[in-house]
Design a protein around this motif. Structure first.
Motif, PDB file in Angstrom:
ATOM      1  N   ARG A  42     -29.558  -9.709 -44.202  1.00 41.96           N
ATOM      2  CA  ARG A  42     -30.543  -8.626 -44.105  1.00 41.96           C
ATOM      3  C   ARG A  42     -31.444  -8.622 -45.342  1.00 41.96           C
ATOM      4  NH1 ARG A  42     -29.825  -2.907 -45.407  1.00 41.96           N
ATOM      5  NH2 ARG A  42     -31.477  -1.772 -44.346  1.00 41.96           N
ATOM      6  N   ALA A  43     -30.851  -8.818 -46.501  1.00 43.66           N
ATOM      7  CA  ALA A  43     -31.620  -8.846 -47.748  1.00 43.66           C
ATOM      8  C   ALA A  43     -32.580 -10.030 -47.751  1.00 43.66           C
ATOM      9  CB  ALA A  43     -30.687  -8.907 -48.952  1.00 43.66           C
ATOM     10  N   ALA A  52     -33.823 -11.537 -45.147  1.00 47.87           N
ATOM     11  CA  ALA A  52     -34.865 -11.279 -44.152  1.00 47.87           C
ATOM     12  C   ALA A  52     -35.917 -10.320 -44.709  1.00 47.87           C
ATOM     13  CB  ALA A  52     -34.248 -10.715 -42.870  1.00 47.87           C
ATOM     14  N   TRP A  53     -35.477  -9.246 -45.368  1.00 46.80           N
ATOM     15  CA  TRP A  53     -36.426  -8.293 -45.958  1.00 46.80           C
ATOM     16  C   TRP A  53     -37.246  -8.941 -47.066  1.00 46.80           C
ATOM     17  CZ3 TRP A  53     -38.511  -3.912 -44.602  1.00 46.80           C
ATOM     18  CH2 TRP A  53     -37.869  -3.115 -43.656  1.00 46.80           C
ATOM     19  N   GLY A  54     -36.599  -9.734 -47.898  1.00 43.76           N
ATOM     20  CA  GLY A  54     -37.312 -10.411 -48.972  1.00 43.76           C
ATOM     21  C   GLY A  54     -38.354 -11.383 -48.442  1.00 43.76           C
ATOM     22  N   THR A  55     -37.977 -12.154 -47.435  1.00 44.77           N
ATOM     23  CA  THR A  55     -38.911 -13.107 -46.842  1.00 44.77           C
ATOM     24  C   THR A  55     -40.077 -12.396 -46.171  1.00 44.77           C
ATOM     25  OG1 THR A  55     -37.090 -14.660 -46.484  1.00 44.77           O
ATOM     26  CG2 THR A  55     -39.100 -15.031 -45.216  1.00 44.77           C
ATOM     27  N   ALA A  56     -39.767 -11.343 -45.415  1.00 43.32           N
ATOM     28  CA  ALA A  56     -40.826 -10.581 -44.742  1.00 43.32           C
ATOM     29  C   ALA A  56     -41.770  -9.935 -45.759  1.00 43.32           C
ATOM     30  CB  ALA A  56     -40.212  -9.518 -43.842  1.00 43.32           C
ATOM     31  N   THR A  57     -41.219  -9.428 -46.847  1.00 37.45           N
ATOM     32  CA  THR A  57     -42.050  -8.808 -47.875  1.00 37.45           C
ATOM     33  C   THR A  57     -42.956  -9.833 -48.538  1.00 37.45           C
ATOM     34  OG1 THR A  57     -40.375  -7.123 -48.292  1.00 37.45           O
ATOM     35  CG2 THR A  57     -42.012  -7.484 -50.029  1.00 37.45           C
ATOM     36  N   GLY A  84     -41.087 -10.296 -52.922  1.00 34.85           N
ATOM     37  CA  GLY A  84     -40.009 -10.671 -52.011  1.00 34.85           C
ATOM     38  C   GLY A  84     -38.646 -10.651 -52.680  1.00 34.85           C
ATOM     39  N   ALA A 134     -37.622  -7.014 -53.159  1.00 35.00           N
ATOM     40  CA  ALA A 134     -37.185  -6.399 -51.898  1.00 35.00           C
ATOM     41  C   ALA A 134     -35.789  -6.885 -51.517  1.00 35.00           C
ATOM     42  CB  ALA A 134     -38.176  -6.713 -50.784  1.00 35.00           C
ATOM     43  N   ALA A 135     -35.541  -8.182 -51.662  1.00 31.90           N
ATOM     44  CA  ALA A 135     -34.217  -8.718 -51.339  1.00 31.90           C
ATOM     45  C   ALA A 135     -33.160  -8.149 -52.284  1.00 31.90           C
ATOM     46  CB  ALA A 135     -34.244 -10.242 -51.427  1.00 31.90           C
ATOM     47  N   VAL A 138     -32.475  -4.455 -51.339  1.00 29.43           N
ATOM     48  CA  VAL A 138     -31.663  -4.313 -50.127  1.00 29.43           C
ATOM     49  C   VAL A 138     -30.222  -4.749 -50.398  1.00 29.43           C
ATOM     50  CG1 VAL A 138     -31.331  -5.182 -47.771  1.00 29.43           C
ATOM     51  CG2 VAL A 138     -33.602  -4.495 -48.541  1.00 29.43           C
TER      52      VAL A 138
END
Length: 157
Positions: free
Chosen positions: A15-16, A18-23, A65, A68-69, A72
């Motif tokens: 999840r972390a 994914a959030w980091g990559t998306a950010t 990113g 964010a990772a 999370v």
């Protein structure tokens, strides 16, 4: 330098990641399109693109990113979001705003243009953009480092 504990912490949470990559992708795309570094039909950049602009764009996106990772991965589900996190978020936003101003076209920025004339922006602000970029990248990297040192229980001796 990123320690092995940090890699394990981030690696343990899809999840972390994914959030980091998306950010990172989101910041790169948004800043790139809005500033004209990614050529598009909606916006024409009036100041030539430089390699330094792209360097700051990529650096800002990657650091956003990572933050964010990290955020999370180190937030406990249902946990308390106390004031230090809010202060960290403010510093992060300051770094992002600085990164945006560092890569943006100074005479295309409506907010800056409303405050100053285009000649003043080109004379005084444009030469300072690389310094603003260095400051914002250092601010973001420092925030990530401090947050890592505070939250990484595996890394402490």
């Amino acid at each position: 330098m990123i320690g092995a504990g940090f890699v394990r912490t981030i690696g343990s949470s899809r999840r972390a990641i994914a959030w980091g990559t998306a950010t990172a992708i989101g910041v790169f795309s948004l800043f790139g399109v809005v500033t004209g570094l990614i050529p598009n039909p909606l916006y024409v950049r009036m100041v030539p693109r430089t390699a330094v602009d792209y360097l700051f764009l990529v650096s800002t996106a990657l650091l956003a990113g990572v933050y964010a990772a990290q955020r999370v991965a180190t937030t406990v589900p249902g946990g308390d979001r106390t004031s230090p996190s809010k202060n960290e978020d403010r510093v992060m936003m300051g770094g992002l705003v600085g990164g945006f101003l560092a890569v943006g076209c100074p005479i295309c920025n409506v907010f800056l243009l409303a405050l100053f004339s285009s000649s003043a922006l080109m004379t005084y602000f444009d030469p300072l953009r690389p310094l603003l970029g260095v400051f914002s990248v250092a601010l973001l990297a420092g925030l990530i480092h401090l947050r890592h040192r505070r939250t990484c229980s595996v890394c402490e001796p």
